[in-house]
Design a protein around this motif. Structure first.
Motif, PDB file in Angstrom:
ATOM      1  N   PRO A 104       0.815  -1.210   0.000  1.00 33.42           N
ATOM      2  CA  PRO A 104       0.000   0.000   0.000  1.00 33.42           C
ATOM      3  C   PRO A 104       0.855   1.270   0.000  1.00 33.42           C
ATOM      4  O   PRO A 104       2.068   1.207   0.189  1.00 33.42           O
ATOM      5  CB  PRO A 104      -0.795  -0.121   1.302  1.00 33.42           C
ATOM      6  CG  PRO A 104       0.106  -0.884   2.212  1.00 33.42           C
ATOM      7  CD  PRO A 104       0.853  -1.846   1.307  1.00 33.42           C
ATOM      8  N   PRO A 105       0.180   2.420  -0.210  1.00 37.11           N
ATOM      9  CA  PRO A 105       0.922   3.681  -0.241  1.00 37.11           C
ATOM     10  C   PRO A 105       1.721   3.946   1.025  1.00 37.11           C
ATOM     11  O   PRO A 105       1.261   3.669   2.121  1.00 37.11           O
ATOM     12  CB  PRO A 105      -0.179   4.740  -0.395  1.00 37.11           C
ATOM     13  CG  PRO A 105      -1.344   4.006  -0.964  1.00 37.11           C
ATOM     14  CD  PRO A 105      -1.244   2.611  -0.417  1.00 37.11           C
ATOM     15  N   ILE A 106       2.932   4.442   0.830  1.00 40.13           N
ATOM     16  CA  ILE A 106       3.803   4.850   1.938  1.00 40.13           C
ATOM     17  C   ILE A 106       3.763   6.362   1.977  1.00 40.13           C
ATOM     18  O   ILE A 106       4.066   7.014   0.993  1.00 40.13           O
ATOM     19  CB  ILE A 106       5.251   4.410   1.715  1.00 40.13           C
ATOM     20  CG1 ILE A 106       5.366   2.897   1.605  1.00 40.13           C
ATOM     21  CG2 ILE A 106       6.158   4.948   2.819  1.00 40.13           C
ATOM     22  CD1 ILE A 106       6.721   2.422   1.128  1.00 40.13           C
ATOM     23  N   ASN A 107       3.372   6.917   3.112  1.00 43.99           N
ATOM     24  CA  ASN A 107       3.344   8.361   3.232  1.00 43.99           C
ATOM     25  C   ASN A 107       3.914   8.744   4.581  1.00 43.99           C
ATOM     26  O   ASN A 107       3.201   8.776   5.583  1.00 43.99           O
ATOM     27  CB  ASN A 107       1.931   8.923   3.060  1.00 43.99           C
ATOM     28  CG  ASN A 107       1.963  10.410   2.842  1.00 43.99           C
ATOM     29  OD1 ASN A 107       2.971  11.065   3.031  1.00 43.99           O
ATOM     30  ND2 ASN A 107       0.834  10.962   2.442  1.00 43.99           N
ATOM     31  N   PRO A 108       5.209   9.066   4.629  1.00 46.32           N
ATOM     32  CA  PRO A 108       5.839   9.366   5.913  1.00 46.32           C
ATOM     33  C   PRO A 108       5.329  10.651   6.555  1.00 46.32           C
ATOM     34  O   PRO A 108       5.570  10.891   7.730  1.00 46.32           O
ATOM     35  CB  PRO A 108       7.320   9.478   5.564  1.00 46.32           C
ATOM     36  CG  PRO A 108       7.357   9.792   4.122  1.00 46.32           C
ATOM     37  CD  PRO A 108       6.134   9.151   3.531  1.00 46.32           C
ATOM     38  N   ARG A 109       4.615  11.476   5.809  1.00 43.43           N
ATOM     39  CA  ARG A 109       4.124  12.740   6.370  1.00 43.43           C
ATOM     40  C   ARG A 109       2.808  12.594   7.100  1.00 43.43           C
ATOM     41  O   ARG A 109       2.315  13.535   7.682  1.00 43.43           O
ATOM     42  CB  ARG A 109       3.993  13.768   5.264  1.00 43.43           C
ATOM     43  CG  ARG A 109       5.353  14.189   4.754  1.00 43.43           C
ATOM     44  CD  ARG A 109       5.218  15.169   3.639  1.00 43.43           C
ATOM     45  NE  ARG A 109       6.108  14.708   2.610  1.00 43.43           N
ATOM     46  CZ  ARG A 109       6.011  14.982   1.342  1.00 43.43           C
ATOM     47  NH1 ARG A 109       5.053  15.729   0.910  1.00 43.43           N
ATOM     48  NH2 ARG A 109       6.858  14.520   0.474  1.00 43.43           N
ATOM     49  N   ASP A 110       2.174  11.433   7.013  1.00 43.42           N
ATOM     50  CA  ASP A 110       0.885  11.232   7.703  1.00 43.42           C
ATOM     51  C   ASP A 110       1.115  10.931   9.163  1.00 43.42           C
ATOM     52  O   ASP A 110       2.053  10.368   9.584  1.00 43.42           O
ATOM     53  CB  ASP A 110       0.104  10.091   7.071  1.00 43.42           C
ATOM     54  CG  ASP A 110      -0.598  10.530   5.787  1.00 43.42           C
ATOM     55  OD1 ASP A 110      -0.657  11.743   5.538  1.00 43.42           O
ATOM     56  OD2 ASP A 110      -1.055   9.638   5.061  1.00 43.42           O
TER      57      ASP A 110
END
Length: 72
Positions: free
Chosen positions: A66-72
């Protein structure tokens, strides 16, 4: 066919861009973006880099599932 860029649609929507807007920013057609998101076609390395830059994400993030979003 499973998309090579499984997170493209997620990050495009997160950036508030339509397929047409993203296509215009990166110099592609909306149909190309649609085909990448659905897995009908795969982007070139150059297109992948331009798309990632336009969405302010890394190429790794676009390729993640799945999407990786370190800013979440």
């Amino acid at each position: 066919m499973k998309p090579t860029t499984p997170s493209l649609s997620y990050f495009r929507r997160k950036a508030g861009m339509s397929q047409s807007v993203l296509a215009g920013v990166v110099g592609l057609t909306a149909m190309s973006i649609s085909n990448y998101e659905s897995g009908r076609n795969n982007p070139s390395i150059e297109s992948l880099v331009r798309i990632a830059s336009a969405l302010d994400v890394s190429v790794d993030q676009l390729l993640s599932d799945p999407p990786i979003n370190p800013r979440d």
